[in-house]
Design an enzyme around this catalytic site. Structure first.
Site, PDB file in Angstrom:
ATOM      1  N   ASP A   1      10.815 -14.258  25.485  1.00 27.59           N
ATOM      2  CA  ASP A   1      11.391 -14.966  26.624  1.00 27.59           C
ATOM      3  C   ASP A   1      10.846 -14.346  27.907  1.00 27.59           C
ATOM      4  O   ASP A   1      10.863 -13.119  28.073  1.00 27.59           O
ATOM      5  CB  ASP A   1      12.923 -14.877  26.603  1.00 27.59           C
TER       6      ASP A   1
ATOM      7  N   HIS B   1       7.295 -24.796  40.548  1.00 27.66           N
ATOM      8  CA  HIS B   1       7.068 -25.125  39.140  1.00 27.66           C
ATOM      9  C   HIS B   1       5.583 -25.121  38.734  1.00 27.66           C
ATOM     10  O   HIS B   1       5.267 -24.709  37.609  1.00 27.66           O
ATOM     11  CB  HIS B   1       7.714 -26.464  38.798  1.00 27.66           C
TER      12      HIS B   1
ATOM     13  N   GLU C   1      10.581 -21.515  28.680  1.00 29.48           N
ATOM     14  CA  GLU C   1       9.829 -20.264  28.802  1.00 29.48           C
ATOM     15  C   GLU C   1       9.941 -19.394  27.548  1.00 29.48           C
ATOM     16  O   GLU C   1       9.614 -18.205  27.580  1.00 29.48           O
ATOM     17  CB  GLU C   1      10.322 -19.472  30.020  1.00 29.48           C
TER      18      GLU C   1
END
Length: 313
Positions: free
Chosen positions: A169, A182, A213
């Site tokens: 992560d 973004h 992610e």
């Protein structure tokens, strides 16, 4: 060469059928429904030729089992039968068979039907391959992972070799997106995927984007100690990209990693061990992020010893 599985309790009948198609295909024979189901799980077949009349478990029951399993439900099945009546043909087609071959065999018809369904399966797999790649990162997507992980889990159980599940992560990713936008976040996701893939590139490794992610990887054959070392190197490699983060949370973009290594038992649940890997990831993030937390074969935790997030010792 494409692989075909013949499931027939009569070795004579199976051998006759094999002789018709073995010049063009790699043909395997299973003489019981249970053996056929096991081989269909463990090997990659392009077509299954399944006899309807078998002891203990008949072809209709096995066909239903094959259709219920994620691993085997897309492999085309041609039923073999001398029961040339509409009721049985209808039953087989409803259960998911793609065609029928009747006994006694007519070689030209057998070859034509086998060739047709192998070509259709090959074409469908090419289309699926395109749909199972994450467009942003180029690694496998969640759909492909769901299928591949179960296949390899069963293979590891059969071979009795270590199987590792790894969860990744990107730390404070929402903050990164809010700070840099973004499009910049997409570049970070792609860079992290490339870094993970460059380290886990053996034939026994598999990396996929799990969502957002998060990434997931599986690996076969390595001990928990070796996997723990590999994952620490990956964590460090991501930090060494030196992608600037919002200084309020971190100097560089980093990842947290959790996972587990186990030697699967036959019939054990893969999902349980995925949850363990996810728990290890949670512990890594709860413990300060930018670290690896691993569960070994006895489910004992291994913690990466760090002085503070972002600094190795």
């Amino acid at each position: 060469m494409e692989k075909i599985l013949i499931v027939d309790d009569s070795l004579l009948q199976a051998t006759q059928l094999k002789a018709i198609i073995e010049d063009e295909y790699n043909v395997a024979i299973a003489q019981t429904a249970e053996d056929g189901l096991r081989r269909a799980h463990d090997e990659d077949f392009s077509l299954i030729l399944l006899d309807v009349v078998m002891p203990e478990m008949d072809g209709f029951t096995l066909l239903k089992r094959l259709q219920e399993e994620i691993i085997t439900q897309n492999v085309p099945v041609i039923l073999i039968t001398s029961l040339a009546d509409a009721a049985n043909e209808q039953r087989g087609l409803i259960l998911g068979a793609v065609d029928y071959i009747t006994k006694p065999y007519i070689p030209l018809i057998v070859k034509a039907r086998v060739n047709t369904h192998v070509k259709l399966y090959r074409y469908r797999r090419q289309i699926e391959e395109q749909s199972m790649t994450d467009q942003l990162t180029g690694v496998a997507n969640r759909r492909r992972y769901d299928r591949y992980s179960l296949t390899k889990w069963h293979e590891a159980a059969r071979l009795q070799v270590p199987f590792s599940v790894c969860m990744f992560d990107i730390d404070h990713f929402k903050v990164y997106n809010d700070t840099f936008g973004h499009p910049a976040g997409d570049k970070v996701i792609a860079a992290v995927a490339k870094t993970i893939s460059s380290h886990l590139k053996r034939s026994t490794d598999f990396v996929a984007r799990y969502g957002g992610e998060e990434f997931v990887a599986i690996s076969m054959g390595e001990s928990s100690g070796k996997m723990f070392e590999y994952l620490q190197k990956i964590r460090q490699a991501v930090e060494d990209l030196h992608i600037p983060h919002n200084p309020k949370v971190s100097q560089w973009v980093t990842v947290s990693i959790g996972g587990v290594t186990v030697i699967p038992e036959t019939g054990s649940a893969y999902d349980l061990h995925l949850k363990i890997a996810d728990t290890m990831l949670y512990d890594a993030k709860k413990g300060g992020r930018n670290q690896v937390v691993w569960a070994d074969e006895q489910l004992k935790r291994k913690f990466e010893k760090r002085t503070k997030p972002g600094v190795s010792v």
